[in-house]
Design an enzyme around this catalytic site. Sequence first.
Site, PDB file in Angstrom:
ATOM      1  N   GLY A 140       0.849  -1.183   0.146  1.00 50.40           N
ATOM      2  CA  GLY A 140      -0.208   0.035   0.062  1.00 50.40           C
ATOM      3  C   GLY A 140       0.688   1.233   0.066  1.00 50.40           C
ATOM      4  O   GLY A 140       0.341   2.121   0.229  1.00 50.40           O
ATOM      5  N   ASN A 155       1.511   3.041  -2.645  1.00 50.10           N
ATOM      6  CA  ASN A 155       0.772   3.765  -3.367  1.00 50.10           C
ATOM      7  C   ASN A 155      -0.342   4.251  -2.931  1.00 50.10           C
ATOM      8  O   ASN A 155      -0.873   5.499  -3.001  1.00 50.10           O
ATOM      9  CB  ASN A 155       0.606   3.252  -4.778  1.00 50.10           C
ATOM     10  CG  ASN A 155       1.737   2.955  -5.690  1.00 50.10           C
ATOM     11  OD1 ASN A 155       2.239   4.107  -6.306  1.00 50.10           O
ATOM     12  ND2 ASN A 155       2.241   1.828  -5.562  1.00 50.10           N
ATOM     13  N   LEU A 170      -9.498  -8.541 -12.797  1.00 49.54           N
ATOM     14  CA  LEU A 170     -11.116  -8.402 -12.645  1.00 49.54           C
ATOM     15  C   LEU A 170     -11.781  -8.736 -14.060  1.00 49.54           C
ATOM     16  O   LEU A 170     -11.464  -8.590 -15.081  1.00 49.54           O
ATOM     17  CB  LEU A 170     -11.328  -6.682 -12.444  1.00 49.54           C
ATOM     18  CG  LEU A 170     -10.807  -6.281 -11.187  1.00 49.54           C
ATOM     19  CD1 LEU A 170     -10.607  -4.731 -11.165  1.00 49.54           C
ATOM     20  CD2 LEU A 170     -11.795  -6.769  -9.843  1.00 49.54           C
ATOM     21  N   ASN A 173      -5.978   1.939 -13.329  1.00 51.58           N
ATOM     22  CA  ASN A 173      -4.983   1.090 -12.961  1.00 51.58           C
ATOM     23  C   ASN A 173      -3.418   1.673 -13.043  1.00 51.58           C
ATOM     24  O   ASN A 173      -3.207   2.570 -13.851  1.00 51.58           O
ATOM     25  CB  ASN A 173      -4.910  -0.055 -13.671  1.00 51.58           C
ATOM     26  CG  ASN A 173      -3.636  -1.076 -13.201  1.00 51.58           C
ATOM     27  OD1 ASN A 173      -3.924  -1.524 -12.001  1.00 51.58           O
ATOM     28  ND2 ASN A 173      -3.158  -1.625 -14.033  1.00 51.58           N
ATOM     29  N   HIS A 188       0.685   0.623 -13.479  1.00 53.06           N
ATOM     30  CA  HIS A 188       1.566  -0.539 -14.022  1.00 53.06           C
ATOM     31  C   HIS A 188       2.788  -0.119 -13.892  1.00 53.06           C
ATOM     32  O   HIS A 188       3.344   0.954 -14.385  1.00 53.06           O
ATOM     33  CB  HIS A 188       0.905  -1.105 -15.184  1.00 53.06           C
ATOM     34  CG  HIS A 188       1.857  -2.186 -15.601  1.00 53.06           C
ATOM     35  ND1 HIS A 188       1.772  -3.342 -14.961  1.00 53.06           N
ATOM     36  CD2 HIS A 188       2.441  -2.435 -16.770  1.00 53.06           C
ATOM     37  CE1 HIS A 188       2.677  -4.152 -15.747  1.00 53.06           C
ATOM     38  NE2 HIS A 188       3.178  -3.662 -16.899  1.00 53.06           N
ATOM     39  N   GLU A 211       6.108   5.939  -9.274  1.00 42.70           N
ATOM     40  CA  GLU A 211       4.855   5.698  -9.396  1.00 42.70           C
ATOM     41  C   GLU A 211       4.168   6.494  -8.402  1.00 42.70           C
ATOM     42  O   GLU A 211       3.044   6.912  -8.842  1.00 42.70           O
ATOM     43  CB  GLU A 211       4.659   3.815  -8.664  1.00 42.70           C
ATOM     44  CG  GLU A 211       4.895   2.949  -9.564  1.00 42.70           C
ATOM     45  CD  GLU A 211       4.597   1.610  -9.135  1.00 42.70           C
ATOM     46  OE1 GLU A 211       3.847   0.896  -9.967  1.00 42.70           O
ATOM     47  OE2 GLU A 211       4.977   1.492  -8.188  1.00 42.70           O
TER      48      GLU A 211
HETATM   49  C1  GRF Z   1       3.151  -1.402  -7.594  1.00 41.24           C
HETATM   50  O1  GRF Z   1       4.357  -1.403  -8.225  1.00 41.24           O
HETATM   51  C2  GRF Z   1       2.077  -1.368  -8.316  1.00 41.24           C
HETATM   52  O2  GRF Z   1       2.378  -0.778  -9.734  1.00 41.24           O
HETATM   53  C3  GRF Z   1       1.890  -2.958  -8.728  1.00 41.24           C
HETATM   54  O3  GRF Z   1       1.913  -3.239  -7.342  1.00 41.24           O
HETATM   55  C4  GRF Z   1       2.850  -2.657  -6.477  1.00 41.24           C
HETATM   56  C5  GRF Z   1       1.945  -2.116  -5.411  1.00 41.24           C
HETATM   57  O4  GRF Z   1       2.916  -1.441  -4.358  1.00 41.24           O
HETATM   58  N1  GRF Z   1       0.795  -3.297  -9.450  1.00 41.24           N
HETATM   59  P1  GRF Z   1       2.221  -1.118  -3.227  1.00 41.24           P
HETATM   60  O5  GRF Z   1       1.355  -1.882  -2.485  1.00 41.24           O
HETATM   61  O6  GRF Z   1       1.465   0.259  -3.437  1.00 41.24           O
HETATM   62  O7  GRF Z   1       3.310  -0.437  -2.228  1.00 41.24           O
END
Ligand code: GRF
Length: 204
Positions: A19, A21, A104, A118, A120, A190
């Site tokens: 989490g 992000n 999904l 999303n 990525h 990200e």
């Molecule tokens: C991120 O690299 C996202 O792009 C990928 O999974 C990871 C999740 O990281 N799909 P976090 O849980 O937000 O730390």
Amino acid sequence: MRLSLYKKGRLVVLISGSGSNLQAILDACQSDVIPAEVVCVVCDRKDAYGLIRAEKAGVPTQYLPWMPYREAGKTREDYDRDLADLVKQLDPDWIILAGWMRLLTLSFLGEFSGKIVNLHPALPGTYPGTHAIQRAWEDFQQGNIDHSGVMVHFVPDEGVDDGPVILTEEIPFLPEETLVEFEERVHHVEHDILIKAIISLFNS
Ligand code: GRF
């Protein structure tokens, strides 16, 4: 989607893991960088650290594990219908997949047309699915590529890590950089690009 001066947007964030992000989103909402609030964090894994991040921020959480469905002989569509019912009640403006590790089906996607976003950790059309960062780094080690990147995109259908692009950012590889160091740089990008993409949703 422009908001009135006093009305905050409603974000539902789907996660499966650490989490980090989600944390970037929570921080951006808290500081009004994003004109929205996270109304709920939905997670399919009980031990995901993202759940603790949400609780610390005072954001409600919902845990919806897949295993009981599997054990009862139910389908991915059954799970996705229940997930859709749960999310519909939250009346989201946008649904953000921030490290949500389940594919999904249209049973969910079809209920929220144009509202699902999303993140990525690779550029459009590259390394769909899991371990994208590692696969890109290994390709660099083989001399096949000199950069990778990150993208944020809409999720219109069941295509994996594919859909109309909202934002991308290229990340050049650095000589001698380890996978762990590269991963750290990707995650940093990200956290930045996801917030910029969400802001752009509210300005569109
Ligand atoms: C991120 O690299 C996202 O792009 C990928 O999974 C990871 C999740 O990281 N799909 P976090 O849980 O937000 O730390």
